[in-house]
Design an enzyme around this catalytic site. Structure first.
Site, PDB file in Angstrom:
ATOM      1  N   GLU A   1       0.828  -1.207   0.000  1.00 16.65           N
ATOM      2  CA  GLU A   1       0.000   0.000   0.000  1.00 16.65           C
ATOM      3  C   GLU A   1       0.860   1.254   0.000  1.00 16.65           C
ATOM      4  OE1 GLU A   1      -2.866   2.298  -0.525  1.00 16.65           O
ATOM      5  OE2 GLU A   1      -3.620   0.327   0.050  1.00 16.65           O
TER       6      GLU A   1
ATOM      7  N   ASP B   1       1.027   3.942  -3.158  1.00 15.75           N
ATOM      8  CA  ASP B   1       0.638   5.338  -2.994  1.00 15.75           C
ATOM      9  C   ASP B   1       1.721   6.286  -3.496  1.00 15.75           C
ATOM     10  OD1 ASP B   1      -1.725   4.510  -1.868  1.00 15.75           O
ATOM     11  OD2 ASP B   1      -1.153   4.969   0.199  1.00 15.75           O
TER      12      ASP B   1
ATOM     13  N   SER C   1      -7.545   2.123  -3.885  1.00 17.37           N
ATOM     14  CA  SER C   1      -6.344   2.695  -3.285  1.00 17.37           C
ATOM     15  C   SER C   1      -5.254   2.891  -4.328  1.00 17.37           C
ATOM     16  CB  SER C   1      -5.838   1.821  -2.136  1.00 17.37           C
ATOM     17  OG  SER C   1      -5.646   0.492  -2.554  1.00 17.37           O
TER      18      SER C   1
ATOM     19  N   ASP D   1     -16.839  11.182 -19.045  1.00 16.30           N
ATOM     20  CA  ASP D   1     -18.017  10.700 -18.331  1.00 16.30           C
ATOM     21  C   ASP D   1     -18.079   9.177 -18.427  1.00 16.30           C
ATOM     22  OD1 ASP D   1     -20.344  10.616 -16.935  1.00 16.30           O
ATOM     23  OD2 ASP D   1     -21.593  11.563 -18.472  1.00 16.30           O
ATOM     24  N   VAL D   2     -17.921   8.499 -17.304  1.00 20.49           N
ATOM     25  CA  VAL D   2     -18.026   7.040 -17.258  1.00 20.49           C
ATOM     26  C   VAL D   2     -19.509   6.681 -17.193  1.00 20.49           C
ATOM     27  CG1 VAL D   2     -17.424   4.939 -15.987  1.00 20.49           C
ATOM     28  CG2 VAL D   2     -15.804   6.853 -16.093  1.00 20.49           C
TER      29      VAL D   2
ATOM     30  N   GLY E   1     -23.744  11.642 -16.623  1.00 21.84           N
ATOM     31  CA  GLY E   1     -23.888  12.677 -15.608  1.00 21.84           C
ATOM     32  C   GLY E   1     -23.342  12.314 -14.255  1.00 21.84           C
TER      33      GLY E   1
END
Length: 537
Positions: A267, A271, A469, A510-511, A536
């Protein structure tokens, strides 16, 4: 006859002591080991509303005051503790736990961080404290598992929101999902065209191109880490040697904050490697909170430390969260109020939306199951980042079924969300049953990025990982580049950025495809869907 008056009251009646996975009760080895409690003082009447009003005015791109963030001194004046609250709590501690030592924390000095004998802490709050340790060797005093909610005297309850360090143990497994080759978060990859979401693939997909930071000397970004993990500088060099050949980047972080101890973790590596890949050439801080013997709740510690820093990073990427249902509203409201202060200071805070889809829990009524939102992603004062996956060649990307998302049961939506969310609710043809979610709550996530097939280097070994993450630091780095351009042009930092993004939604892709998981194990095994993307939102 009337009932006798109550002498004590539970501040967090919904919060009970549950042993978090990975933690176990242990026998103390040192008689001098102290518990650490955080007494959250009630705010002055109207203080939270004053902060929110100032924040929303400065964050509204149509306002003449847009971007006029406040300094810590001005925020402190806006948000003092309730008159007499500090004195009342200190007097109680002096009388009942005289060995207690306290320090006022946070920009508003509204948190008393106190060290005290565990036996005195037990008597003070009416619960038995035990020492706990996790698999990494971290220790923390907390109430024994299964104990009733803690209580305080009635006259003290008027001065307190909650007491931290009683129930909530630090997280030990909000870890990026490690993937087997050819899989994405535990499922088969949709295609082999974009098997690896390397920095180069990501930068091309999101039109980052050859952009780089470094134009503004006062720009900065950070990842916040709470898992007792660290990254290895040699891993960062190896990562960019393998995956950073076609864009300019740094090979080391600008600054480290927090304990040097900890183990190299996936992690932490994920990051730092990806915020520095999309937010390349921007001074980056690795901000770790909670060492091996950190007694306090690390999330509160992080908020307080940021507020006590003169020039904190302008962007934070955070992969941390809990189910709203596992937390008391008083705690969440207090944390949300601190997040609003960071926004008002011009700091952008992004949270991963989680990897459990819409979540699922038993209904409080005891009848059936309902969806379970995640906090702090559900706070209106953060930018919640969900996950997407590649579709077949030429079909773009869609929402990932693991992507956390839904509607908060504790927080209302910010005004910038109303139009998009109301349109979504009015036109969606696949909403969960109305009894399963709160359609008036804050909707999340706000944005999304790839959440599958990220190569990460840990201990000099490349590993394939996924999850929101991974998406969160990726999006954070892009915003870091926007900050760089704004600051170089003499403009302010982005601060609370959600109002700007909702007002300029056309600037984002836009997904419109994909659903996250609802109650059940997984879509392949016949679970209900949660929420499905559409134009939207």
């Amino acid at each position: 006859s009337s009932a006798p008056p109550r002498t004590r009251v539970a501040l967090e009646p919904r919060q009970t002591a549950v042993l978090r996975e990975g933690w176990a009760r242990v026998v103390p080895q040192e008689a001098s080991s102290l518990a650490s409690l955080t007494f959250a003082l009630k705010p002055a009447e109207g203080a939270r509303e004053a902060v929110q009003q100032a924040l929303y005015k400065a964050a509204d791109p149509s306002s003449a005051s847009y971007g006029e963030w406040l300094g810590w001194d001005a925020i402190k004046k806006l948000s003092p503790p309730a008159p007499g609250a500090d004195a009342a709590v200190r007097a109680w501690l002096a009388a009942e736990a005289p060995s207690t030592e306290c320090v006022a924390r946070g920009v508003s000095r509204n948190f008393l961080q106190c060290s005290l004998d565990p036996v005195e802490a037990s008597a003070l709050l009416g619960v038995r404290f035990e020492l706990h340790a996790d698999e990494a060797g971290r220790t923390a005093w907390r109430a024994e598992e299964g104990s009733a909610p803690y209580t305080v005297p009635v006259h003290v309850a008027d001065a307190l929101d909650f007491v931290g360090g009683v129930h909530r143990l630090p997280p030990c497994s909000r870890e990026a999902t490690t993937l087997a080759a050819g899989t994405s978060a535990g499922k088969s990859s949709n295609n082999g065209l974009h098997f690896l979401n390397t920095p180069e693939v990501i930068r091309k997909a999101y039109n980052v191109g050859s952009a780089k930071g470094g134009a503004a000397a006062n720009n900065s970004q950070a990842v916040a880490q709470f898992l007792g993990q660290k990254f290895l500088p040699t891993d960062l060099v190896e990562f960019f040697t393998l995956f950073g050949l076609r864009f300019e980047h740094d090979l080391a972080v600008h600054k480290k904050v927090g304990p040097a101890e900890g183990i190299a973790g996936v992690e932490a590596s994920l990051d730092i490697e990806y915020i520095m890949s999309t937010g390349n050439k921007i001074p980056t801080t690795f901000w770790a909170t909670g060492g091996l013997h950190e007694q306090q709740e690390p999330f509160l510690e992080w908020l307080q430390a940021v507020e006590e820093t003169d020039q904190p990073p302008l962007i934070f990427s955070v992969s941390y969260g809990d189910d709203e249902s596992s937390l008391d509203p008083a705690y969440m409201r207090s944390v949300d109020a601190e997040l609003a202060k960071l926004g008002l200071a011009g700091i952008t805070v992004l949270f991963a939306s989680g990897d459990s889809g819409a979540g699922c829990m038993d209904a409080p009524s005891g009848s059936g199951e309902v969806l379970s939102p995640s906090f702090p992603a559900s706070s209106p004062h953060v930018l919640a980042v969900g996950g997407t996956q590649w579709q077949a060649a030429g079909q773009g990307y869609a929402g990932d079924y693991i992507s956390g998302g839904g509607f908060s049961n504790e927080f209302v939506a910010g005004p910038w969300q109303h139009t998009a969310v109301q349109q979504f609710l009015a036109t969606s043809t696949s909403l969960p049953d109305a009894s399963k979610f709160n359609n008036t709550g804050r909707a999340y996530p706000d944005v999304s990025a790839f959440s599958e097939s990220y190569p990460v280097v840990t201990d000099l070994i490349p590993t394939l990982v996924g999850g929101t993450s991974a998406a969160c630091p990726t999006f954070a780095g892009v915003l870091g580049l926007v900050n760089d351009a704004r600051l170089a042009a003499g403009q302010s930092s982005l601060g609370l950025v959600a109002p700007l993004l909702y007002k300029n939604a056309a600037a984002l892709a836009d997904v419109t495809k994909g659903c996250n998981a609802g109650c059940g194990s997984s879509p392949e095994e016949g679970s209900e869907i949660g929420f499905c993307a559409m134009a939207g939102w």
